[in-house]
Design an enzyme around this catalytic site. Structure first.
Site, PDB file in Angstrom:
ATOM      1  N   HIS A  93       1.604 -23.490  -2.545  1.00  0.00           N
ATOM      2  CA  HIS A  93       0.859 -22.705  -2.738  1.00  0.00           C
ATOM      3  C   HIS A  93      -0.358 -22.305  -1.825  1.00  0.00           C
ATOM      4  O   HIS A  93      -1.422 -21.861  -1.964  1.00  0.00           O
ATOM      5  CB  HIS A  93       0.000 -23.259  -4.126  1.00  0.00           C
ATOM      6  N   ASN A 166       1.510 -21.836 -13.502  1.00  0.00           N
ATOM      7  CA  ASN A 166       2.381 -20.978 -12.907  1.00  0.00           C
ATOM      8  C   ASN A 166       2.585 -19.806 -13.703  1.00  0.00           C
ATOM      9  O   ASN A 166       2.292 -19.699 -15.127  1.00  0.00           O
ATOM     10  CB  ASN A 166       3.694 -21.528 -12.711  1.00  0.00           C
TER      11      ASN A 166
HETATM   12 FE1  HDD Z   1       1.207 -28.223  -8.062  1.00  0.00          FE
HETATM   13  C1  HDD Z   1      -1.171 -27.120  -5.700  1.00  0.00           C
HETATM   14  C2  HDD Z   1       0.822 -25.489 -10.020  1.00  0.00           C
HETATM   15  C3  HDD Z   1       3.937 -29.353  -9.861  1.00  0.00           C
HETATM   16  C4  HDD Z   1       1.320 -31.232  -6.643  1.00  0.00           C
HETATM   17  N1  HDD Z   1       0.033 -26.687  -7.724  1.00  0.00           N
HETATM   18  C5  HDD Z   1      -0.585 -26.423  -7.023  1.00  0.00           C
HETATM   19  C6  HDD Z   1      -1.358 -25.108  -7.387  1.00  0.00           C
HETATM   20  C7  HDD Z   1      -0.720 -24.661  -8.493  1.00  0.00           C
HETATM   21  C8  HDD Z   1       0.323 -25.624  -8.967  1.00  0.00           C
HETATM   22  C9  HDD Z   1      -0.992 -23.257  -9.043  1.00  0.00           C
HETATM   23  C10 HDD Z   1      -2.268 -24.360  -6.483  1.00  0.00           C
HETATM   24  C11 HDD Z   1      -3.503 -24.689  -6.951  1.00  0.00           C
HETATM   25  C12 HDD Z   1      -4.559 -23.629  -6.063  1.00  0.00           C
HETATM   26  O1  HDD Z   1      -4.608 -22.480  -6.402  1.00  0.00           O
HETATM   27  O2  HDD Z   1      -5.190 -24.407  -5.375  1.00  0.00           O
HETATM   28  N2  HDD Z   1       2.425 -27.668  -9.487  1.00  0.00           N
HETATM   29  C13 HDD Z   1       1.867 -26.429 -10.423  1.00  0.00           C
HETATM   30  C14 HDD Z   1       2.873 -26.334 -11.486  1.00  0.00           C
HETATM   31  C15 HDD Z   1       3.847 -27.337 -11.338  1.00  0.00           C
HETATM   32  C16 HDD Z   1       3.276 -28.242 -10.220  1.00  0.00           C
HETATM   33  C17 HDD Z   1       2.750 -25.227 -12.676  1.00  0.00           C
HETATM   34  C18 HDD Z   1       4.572 -27.742 -12.409  1.00  0.00           C
HETATM   35  C19 HDD Z   1       4.282 -27.710 -14.024  1.00  0.00           C
HETATM   36  N3  HDD Z   1       2.407 -29.991  -8.124  1.00  0.00           N
HETATM   37  C20 HDD Z   1       3.635 -30.188  -8.843  1.00  0.00           C
HETATM   38  C21 HDD Z   1       3.970 -31.657  -8.861  1.00  0.00           C
HETATM   39  C22 HDD Z   1       3.188 -31.999  -7.913  1.00  0.00           C
HETATM   40  C23 HDD Z   1       2.095 -31.094  -7.472  1.00  0.00           C
HETATM   41  C24 HDD Z   1       4.960 -32.283  -9.699  1.00  0.00           C
HETATM   42  C25 HDD Z   1       3.075 -33.461  -7.242  1.00  0.00           C
HETATM   43  C26 HDD Z   1       3.695 -34.659  -7.915  1.00  0.00           C
HETATM   44  N4  HDD Z   1       0.441 -28.995  -6.417  1.00  0.00           N
HETATM   45  C27 HDD Z   1       0.509 -30.153  -6.100  1.00  0.00           C
HETATM   46  C28 HDD Z   1      -0.362 -30.574  -4.914  1.00  0.00           C
HETATM   47  C29 HDD Z   1      -1.090 -29.004  -4.535  1.00  0.00           C
HETATM   48  C30 HDD Z   1      -0.610 -28.525  -5.653  1.00  0.00           C
HETATM   49  C31 HDD Z   1       0.254 -30.824  -3.610  1.00  0.00           C
HETATM   50  C32 HDD Z   1      -0.969 -28.600  -3.140  1.00  0.00           C
HETATM   51  C33 HDD Z   1      -2.463 -27.886  -3.012  1.00  0.00           C
HETATM   52  C34 HDD Z   1      -3.002 -28.629  -3.992  1.00  0.00           C
HETATM   53  O3  HDD Z   1      -2.446 -29.248  -4.725  1.00  0.00           O
HETATM   54  O4  HDD Z   1      -4.382 -28.415  -4.207  1.00  0.00           O
HETATM   55  O5  HDD Z   1      -1.522 -31.621  -5.164  1.00  0.00           O
END
Ligand code: HDD
Length: 715
Positions: A93, A166
């Protein structure tokens, strides 16, 4: 910045008598005494005014430029700051766009939750929303085929509540431990860092085949949901199953929904592909332009709830993030409205530094044992530390609006001051005590659990096709056609035969004709039989056609008006007026960005219309519709290949094309084989009837045709 300057001025000002130095007085004060007037001049980061920031301090003798001097603290600071401007981009993202707004509760949900933000209808809760793509890097294009992040930070009176969702209601995996594998597979490949902003590659589809749990999600990702026309015209889903707990301590499982009042609209794939190169910031600009023009995007906020005692009443596990709760089984209940109404002030401090955590919930809202949510709750805080440092919640964009008091201390960049002599609890001074439940303290739901430790999921998690079929069956014919084309595009970019051959076998488990169509396109053996009985079931709320605009409008839509010397001023003014009245945004596209003269106008005068753009600087893909007024101008336009392509391409993208007088002939000529109806403008400028080029394709922009109706009615 201004406050620091004012503070600095205060100090200096007190040396010169009055504390508040107004502009008049400041004129009397030479720059030698008060160097800075309310932030009007450049300073160093330590506040010292700078008189020259274009030359390094060096030795000069009037003829030669000698060595630059290391002592130059001003130049060094400037270079130091530049060298350390970048922080790690989000690991997924990375590409995003944000805006401020409000959440207004329209119906109390006190029957299922005690959360103030969901029970107190007198409140308006400030929010920040960040939309994003998933796969691409921070500088990648907006209109790629991808899931869109829909993250909402509610700055509530009881602390920040983040819904990190999402625009698709399910996800690729069920257990968060798989997330690193999934992201490694979807991201550019390790040997060549290709592709950027695409899932069309071997590793992603190899992963998709080897994880049949991803089937439902990739069907959504291959649908038009993944190429939204605008962040303003897409749904938002919390995806995971959370819990709501009311005052009586009863728990309901819950899913969160955001439904765009503009309806759900998409680009067509050819348009999305071209825009990615022609205008990579298309969605970002669209959101900012709409807010700047007062066309504030709104979403209805809805919940689906299941009482705790009904957790096992469904054929699927309600904690499985690869499953929806079909609306006919669990109805949606609209209880609020989200509106975005203020653009950011500066990108990095706000959109880049905003940080969301699924673990940020407020009293009355709690988690569930959803295995994907459980891992997310660990990951987000962890990733913010590496991106922003341990004190990331002190950054203005992440700071709660309510008081923050605890015994967390220190860490890099700490700047909140907590006075007192104790920083632990309990303490002899009773300083900074916890809040009990009655005082609003967060209490986790006292859930009873039993079982054994094992690396496993419950049996219902093993079913992976029913809802992929439900989704595909529920699409309209043209949406299904778009899925087939998308899969053919994607698998055509997979050059390892095992990948695309196995994927067509997977598709046969969803829908045999679809699998056979894709197999033919990508050179895989044609599957003979369906892998699984297709129950043919459908559900509401899955096709985009279920989401018409609440009230059809062309407000905020971008309409090109193409002119050349000799255009019909009555038709031009008439249509431009009604477009503006309807809240759409007319953009005049000329053969040059110099005065363009109407029929019969004296070309020596400077009275002509100054277009917003000249046609070579724009493309039809950047507009929702095109209008060409008649007049002698049409002869010139007819000779311009780009204009003929503009008309043909607009038609190919199923867009409305309006024309009057001679322009009707031009459009008719370019599009010889379709049925055309056109606006005819009477001499006094009213539009007698309206019309659009309606393609044979099913993808008519209903809201736009309605919009033309509005134009007609409003003349
Ligand atoms: Fe995630 C960012 C949405 C699964 C780990 N995720 C991130 C962002 C969104 C989502 C919208 C961007 C937020 C922003 O604008 O700063 N992610 C989802 C959705 C998921 C999902 C809807 C499934 C239902 N995510 C998911 C899983 C993991 C993560 C299973 C880890 C186990 N997601 C992250 C992260 C991020 C992230 C690595 C990367 C940047 C951040 O967190 O801030 O922690």
């Amino acid at each position: 910045m201004a406050t620091t300057i004012a503070g600095g001025l205060q100090t200096v000002g007190s040396a010169i008598k009055s504390a508040a130095v107004d502009d008049k007085k400041a004129a009397d004060i030479t720059r030698d005494t008060v160097a800075v007037k309310h932030g009007k001049f450049i300073t160093t980061d330590h506040g010292v005014p700078v008189h020259n920031t274009d030359n390094w301090l060096r030795v000069v003798d009037g003829h030669h430029s000698g060595p630059s001097l290391l002592e130059d603290q001003i130049a060094r600071e400037k270079i130091h700051r530049f060298d350390h401007e970048r922080i790690p981009e989000r690991v997924v993202h990375a590409r995003g766009t944000g805006a401020f707004g409000n959440f207004r509760l329209t119906e109390s949900a006190a029957d299922v939750t005690s959360a103030g933000v969901l029970t107190d209808t007198s409140r308006t809760t400030p929010v920040f929303v960040r939309f994003s793509t998933v796969q691409g890097s921070r500088g990648s294009a907006d209109t790629v085929r991808d899931v869109r992040g829909f993250a909402v930070k509610f700055y509530t009176d009881e602390g920040n509540w983040d819904i990190v969702g999402n625009n698709i209601p399910v996800f690729f995996i069920q257990d968060s431990i798989k997330f690193p594998d999934f992201v490694h597979a979807v991201k550019p490949e390790p040997h060549n860092e290709v592709p950027q902003g695409q899932t069309a590659h071997n590793n992603f589809w190899d992963f998709a085949f080897l994880h049949s749990e991803a089937t439902h999600m990739f069907m959504w990702a291959m649908s038009d949901r993944a190429i939204p026309r605008s962040f303003r015209m897409m749904q938002g889903f919390g995806v995971n199953t959370f819990s709501l707990v009311n005052k009586e301590g009863q728990r309901h499982f819950v899913k969160f929904h955001f439904i765009p009042q503009l309806g759900v609209h998409s680009l067509v794939w050819d348009e999305a592909l071209k825009l990615a190169g022609q205008d990579p910031d298309f969605h970002r600009k669209d959101l900012m332009e709409a807010i700047d023009n007062g066309a504030y995007p709104k979403w209805d906020f809805a919940i689906q709830t299941i009482p705790e005692e009904r957790q096992d009443d469904f054929e699927f596990d309600i904690l499985d993030a690869t499953k929806i709760w079909p609306e006919d089984l669990v109805p949606l209940r609209v209880i609020g409205e989200l509106e975005l109404n203020r653009n950011i002030d500066e990108f990095f401090p706000q959109t880049e530094q905003v940080a969301f955590c699924t673990s940020h919930v407020v009293p009355g809202i709690d988690f569930s044992d959803d295995p994907l949510l459980q891992g997310r709750n660990f990951s987000y805080f962890d990733t913010q530390i590496s991106r922003l440092g341990i004190n990331w919640e002190e950054l203005p964009i992440n700071r709660p609006v309510c008081p923050v008091m605890n015994h967390n201390r220190d860490g890099a960049m700490r700047h909140r001051i907590t006075k007192g002599t104790v920083n632990y609890w309990p303490n002899r001074l009773e300083a900074c005590p916890p809040a009990n439940i009655e005082q609003g303290g967060f209490r986790s739901y006292p859930q009873r659990i039993a079982g054994i430790k094992d690396r496993a999921l419950s049996p219902k998690f093993k079913e992976h096709h029913n809802q992929a079929q439900l989704f595909y069956n529920s699409l309209s014919d043209h949406e299904k056609a778009h899925v087939a084309k998308a899969l053919s595009f994607e698998l055509d970019h997979c050059d390892d035969p095992i990948v695309y051959k196995r994927m067509t076998m997977r598709l046969a488990e969803i829908d045999l004709p679809l699998a056979q169509q894709v197999a033919t396109m990508v050179g895989a053996p044609t599957p003979e039989k369906a892998g699984k009985q297709n129950h043919g079931k459908k559900a509401k709320g899955l096709s985009q056609l279920d989401f018409a605009p609440k009230s059809p409008t062309i407000a905020s839509r971008r309409i090109a008006i193409i002119i050349a010397d000799g255009f019909d001023p009555v038709a031009f003014a008439g249509m431009k007026g009604v477009i503006t009245t309807a809240g759409a945004l007319p953009f005049v596209i000329g053969t040059r960005r110099q005065p363009i003269f109407a029929d019969g106008e004296d070309t020596s005068s400077s009275s002509g219309v100054i277009p917003d753009h000249q046609y070579d600087g724009m493309r039809s893909t950047m507009f929702d519709a095109t209008f060409i007024p008649g007049g002698s101008s049409v002869m010139a336009l007819a000779k311009i290949g780009e204009i003929r392509h503009w008309i043909a391409e607009s038609f190919g993208h199923l867009k409305a094309i309006g024309a009057t007088g001679e322009a009707v002939g031009l459009v008719r000529q370019v599009l010889a084989d379709v049925d055309l109806h056109f606006a005819t403008t009477t001499s006094d400028g009213t539009v007698e009837s309206y019309g659009v080029v309606t393609s044979a394709g099913p993808y008519k922009p209903e809201s736009f045709k309605e919009g033309f109706q509005i134009l007609k009615d409003s003349t």
